[in-house]
Design an enzyme around this catalytic site. Sequence first.
Site, PDB file in Angstrom:
ATOM      1  N   ARG A 120      83.713  83.990  37.220  1.00  0.00           N
ATOM      2  CA  ARG A 120      82.693  82.971  37.496  1.00  0.00           C
ATOM      3  C   ARG A 120      81.372  83.621  37.901  1.00  0.00           C
ATOM      4  O   ARG A 120      81.336  84.479  38.778  1.00  0.00           O
ATOM      5  CB  ARG A 120      83.188  82.019  38.591  1.00  0.00           C
ATOM      6  N   LYS A 178      78.739  78.962  56.812  1.00  0.00           N
ATOM      7  CA  LYS A 178      79.294  79.508  55.577  1.00  0.00           C
ATOM      8  C   LYS A 178      78.183  79.733  54.542  1.00  0.00           C
ATOM      9  O   LYS A 178      78.093  80.803  53.923  1.00  0.00           O
ATOM     10  CB  LYS A 178      80.358  78.550  55.041  1.00  0.00           C
ATOM     11  N   CYS A 190      80.642  82.077  44.664  1.00  0.00           N
ATOM     12  CA  CYS A 190      80.013  81.573  45.890  1.00  0.00           C
ATOM     13  C   CYS A 190      78.516  81.846  46.027  1.00  0.00           C
ATOM     14  O   CYS A 190      77.762  80.941  46.365  1.00  0.00           O
ATOM     15  CB  CYS A 190      80.720  82.147  47.109  1.00  0.00           C
TER      16      CYS A 190
HETATM   17  C1  UDX Z   1      87.013  76.545  45.832  1.00  0.00           C
HETATM   18  C2  UDX Z   1      85.547  76.086  45.916  1.00  0.00           C
HETATM   19  O1  UDX Z   1      84.932  76.173  44.649  1.00  0.00           O
HETATM   20  C3  UDX Z   1      84.740  76.899  46.887  1.00  0.00           C
HETATM   21  O2  UDX Z   1      83.515  76.258  47.122  1.00  0.00           O
HETATM   22  C4  UDX Z   1      85.432  77.013  48.204  1.00  0.00           C
HETATM   23  O3  UDX Z   1      84.754  77.893  49.037  1.00  0.00           O
HETATM   24  C5  UDX Z   1      86.888  77.348  48.062  1.00  0.00           C
HETATM   25  O4  UDX Z   1      87.527  76.537  47.119  1.00  0.00           O
HETATM   26  P1  UDX Z   1      88.259  78.409  44.416  1.00  0.00           P
HETATM   27  O5  UDX Z   1      89.562  78.298  45.087  1.00  0.00           O
HETATM   28  O6  UDX Z   1      87.820  79.778  44.052  1.00  0.00           O
HETATM   29  O7  UDX Z   1      87.059  77.852  45.324  1.00  0.00           O
HETATM   30  O8  UDX Z   1      88.162  77.381  43.191  1.00  0.00           O
HETATM   31  P2  UDX Z   1      89.141  77.165  41.963  1.00  0.00           P
HETATM   32  O9  UDX Z   1      89.832  78.441  41.658  1.00  0.00           O
HETATM   33  O10 UDX Z   1      88.359  76.465  40.918  1.00  0.00           O
HETATM   34  O11 UDX Z   1      90.246  76.151  42.533  1.00  0.00           O
HETATM   35  C6  UDX Z   1      90.085  74.803  42.714  1.00  0.00           C
HETATM   36  C7  UDX Z   1      91.409  74.122  42.301  1.00  0.00           C
HETATM   37  O12 UDX Z   1      91.365  72.756  42.688  1.00  0.00           O
HETATM   38  C8  UDX Z   1      91.696  74.152  40.808  1.00  0.00           C
HETATM   39  O13 UDX Z   1      92.954  74.742  40.561  1.00  0.00           O
HETATM   40  C9  UDX Z   1      91.699  72.678  40.394  1.00  0.00           C
HETATM   41  O14 UDX Z   1      92.635  72.387  39.391  1.00  0.00           O
HETATM   42  C10 UDX Z   1      92.035  71.998  41.692  1.00  0.00           C
HETATM   43  N1  UDX Z   1      91.569  70.610  41.778  1.00  0.00           N
HETATM   44  C11 UDX Z   1      90.269  70.324  41.585  1.00  0.00           C
HETATM   45  C12 UDX Z   1      92.469  69.600  42.079  1.00  0.00           C
HETATM   46  O15 UDX Z   1      93.669  69.849  42.244  1.00  0.00           O
HETATM   47  N2  UDX Z   1      92.009  68.315  42.190  1.00  0.00           N
HETATM   48  C13 UDX Z   1      90.711  67.983  41.974  1.00  0.00           C
HETATM   49  O16 UDX Z   1      90.338  66.810  42.071  1.00  0.00           O
HETATM   50  C14 UDX Z   1      89.812  69.029  41.669  1.00  0.00           C
HETATM   51  C1  UDX Z   2      81.719  86.445  48.831  1.00  0.00           C
HETATM   52  C2  UDX Z   2      81.631  86.773  50.347  1.00  0.00           C
HETATM   53  O1  UDX Z   2      81.668  88.180  50.545  1.00  0.00           O
HETATM   54  C3  UDX Z   2      82.763  86.103  51.077  1.00  0.00           C
HETATM   55  O2  UDX Z   2      82.662  86.367  52.470  1.00  0.00           O
HETATM   56  C4  UDX Z   2      82.654  84.626  50.782  1.00  0.00           C
HETATM   57  O3  UDX Z   2      83.588  83.885  51.473  1.00  0.00           O
HETATM   58  C5  UDX Z   2      82.767  84.361  49.303  1.00  0.00           C
HETATM   59  O4  UDX Z   2      81.714  85.040  48.636  1.00  0.00           O
HETATM   60  P1  UDX Z   2      83.118  87.346  46.765  1.00  0.00           P
HETATM   61  O5  UDX Z   2      82.252  86.449  45.933  1.00  0.00           O
HETATM   62  O6  UDX Z   2      84.586  87.309  46.539  1.00  0.00           O
HETATM   63  O7  UDX Z   2      82.894  87.023  48.309  1.00  0.00           O
HETATM   64  O8  UDX Z   2      82.666  88.865  46.520  1.00  0.00           O
HETATM   65  P2  UDX Z   2      81.682  89.933  47.189  1.00  0.00           P
HETATM   66  O9  UDX Z   2      82.475  91.149  47.478  1.00  0.00           O
HETATM   67  O10 UDX Z   2      80.884  89.382  48.301  1.00  0.00           O
HETATM   68  O11 UDX Z   2      80.734  90.289  45.950  1.00  0.00           O
HETATM   69  C6  UDX Z   2      79.845  89.345  45.356  1.00  0.00           C
HETATM   70  C7  UDX Z   2      79.034  90.016  44.265  1.00  0.00           C
HETATM   71  O12 UDX Z   2      78.099  90.922  44.814  1.00  0.00           O
HETATM   72  C8  UDX Z   2      79.867  90.815  43.259  1.00  0.00           C
HETATM   73  O13 UDX Z   2      79.386  90.591  41.962  1.00  0.00           O
HETATM   74  C9  UDX Z   2      79.636  92.238  43.707  1.00  0.00           C
HETATM   75  O14 UDX Z   2      79.839  93.155  42.679  1.00  0.00           O
HETATM   76  C10 UDX Z   2      78.207  92.183  44.185  1.00  0.00           C
HETATM   77  N1  UDX Z   2      77.849  93.220  45.156  1.00  0.00           N
HETATM   78  C11 UDX Z   2      78.472  93.261  46.372  1.00  0.00           C
HETATM   79  C12 UDX Z   2      76.843  94.128  44.861  1.00  0.00           C
HETATM   80  O15 UDX Z   2      76.267  94.092  43.764  1.00  0.00           O
HETATM   81  N2  UDX Z   2      76.497  95.067  45.794  1.00  0.00           N
HETATM   82  C13 UDX Z   2      77.105  95.135  47.023  1.00  0.00           C
HETATM   83  O16 UDX Z   2      76.729  95.998  47.835  1.00  0.00           O
HETATM   84  C14 UDX Z   2      78.122  94.195  47.322  1.00  0.00           C
END
Ligand code: UDX
Ligand code: UDX
Length: 462
Positions: free
Chosen positions: A345, A219, A275
């Site tokens: 983020r 990952k 990420c």
């Molecule tokens: C999260 C991780 O940040 C990322 O590394 C992973 O790949 C996928 O999960 P995301 O779902 O985008 O990504 O994060 P976020 O939207 O912040 O959701 C996390 C949730 O967990 C929040 O709603 C938060 O309230 C909850 N949480 C966090 C709990 O319920 N208990 C905790 O102790 C901490």
């Molecule tokens: C990424 C990975 O694609 C996904 O597989 C992983 O699990 C989580 O992280 P995400 O962060 O949702 O997903 O978005 P992504 O579409 O990958 O874009 C990331 C950033 O790169 C964005 O800010 C996007 O605008 C930028 N980007 C993407 C570019 O500037 N140029 C590109 O060609 C592609």
Amino acid sequence: MKIQSICCLGAGYVGGPTMAMIAAKCPDIQVTVADMNDKRIAAWNSDDLPVYEPGLDGVVASARGRNLHFTTDIRGAIAAADLIFVSVGTPTKSYGIGAGRAADLRYIESAARLIAEVSQGHKIIVEKSTIPVKTASAIKAIISANSSSEATFEVLSNPEFLAEGTAIADLENPDRILIGGESTPGGQEALEALVSVYAHWVPRERILTTNLWSSELSKLVANAFLAQRISSINSISALCEATGADVDEVARAIGMDSRIGPKFLKSSVGFGGSCFQKDILNLVYLCESFGLPHVSEYWRQVVHLNDWQKSRFVEKIVRTLFNTVNGKRIAILGFAFKKDTNDTRESPAIHVCRDLLREQAVLAIYDPEVEPDSIRKDLAEAGVSPELIASNVEIVADPYTAVDKAHALATLTEWDEFKHLDLARIHHLMLKPAFVFDGRAVLPTTALKAHGFDAFVIGKGG
Ligand code: UDX
Ligand code: UDX
């Protein structure tokens, strides 16, 4: 072993959509998403979901109340589940050892302790959050030291590869599902149980099983490779601007080489999202910890180049506006880290706006999905003072209000609606010369010139 009841800790951008898809595809399995944030859970139970994602409403509506449930009763959800996804946040550590690079695992650890405390019988724990290699053994150690003697556990790694904005399509038709487990009989049995959940809709040949460490590391590596392509093309964008080449033409030319391929070659003001930066820094820290400074330095450069790309964009604006933006209104179109999401983020917009505010610019910000409060919060967290936010940041409801009497316009997210803006009207509303800085190459370039704008497009020389 057949899974009948699943729970997921963390109702975020990953946990929410992923569980909604599993519930929609597996009507025979009860799926409960638990989160300590009661506002978030209330939103998941309403018509106004906390995550904006095209197609998500329909998937949630098809299963919610049937076999998809959202709750703040975390203990109850764990107790009832055969299989527990852990999808809580893993932000970059901001303090102490590994600050700025290592992942902060405190939410993962508290989830593990809670699971140990509440569980009876056999449970499969699945890491969904992206975490450093070897976290599974930490989870196992915490759980076995804290659980009742009759409870048994297996830990699997099942990283999520969905991208925001296309999450539903990615979940419905994934390139691959990756599941890592231990090679013990118990580990293999757990692995097969999770395979059979995904096999409800994903063809078997796309479900890849590996050992735990390969899965955890894959990952981080996948995100590092994707981000590296963007930093590579962004480095070339600067060279294109200096030489008169066009980065889109270069990207097309190299992308048609099937060994390179066309994706992730779109030059931009920089990559963002929860990420890429976090996972690369995580990889950097991992390499440091294993005594590989050359490797960590190599990957760190991907992040450095991304920061440079954002700073360079701000410098371009300031230099072009006669070396001062003090008191000048600049329209900012787009604040999300990419189109089709309300997530901000690590959005490059935060860095760009912060630096423009440090130069005393007045910003009029428009984004179709991001809440005004989250824009203000992001700027405050980036170090902009509350006074400066109050006096110099206006958040507006449409792009035409943003550009009214503006010295410049900058696009920071590639929302589709920006392709269809009324450029004649915008030119009329703006002060002259009407400067445009298209950080996402989303505006129609030839039309900009035809309407008399003084336009800079990322990666376009000449
Ligand atoms: C999260 C991780 O940040 C990322 O590394 C992973 O790949 C996928 O999960 P995301 O779902 O985008 O990504 O994060 P976020 O939207 O912040 O959701 C996390 C949730 O967990 C929040 O709603 C938060 O309230 C909850 N949480 C966090 C709990 O319920 N208990 C905790 O102790 C901490
Ligand atoms: C990424 C990975 O694609 C996904 O597989 C992983 O699990 C989580 O992280 P995400 O962060 O949702 O997903 O978005 P992504 O579409 O990958 O874009 C990331 C950033 O790169 C964005 O800010 C996007 O605008 C930028 N980007 C993407 C570019 O500037 N140029 C590109 O060609 C592609």
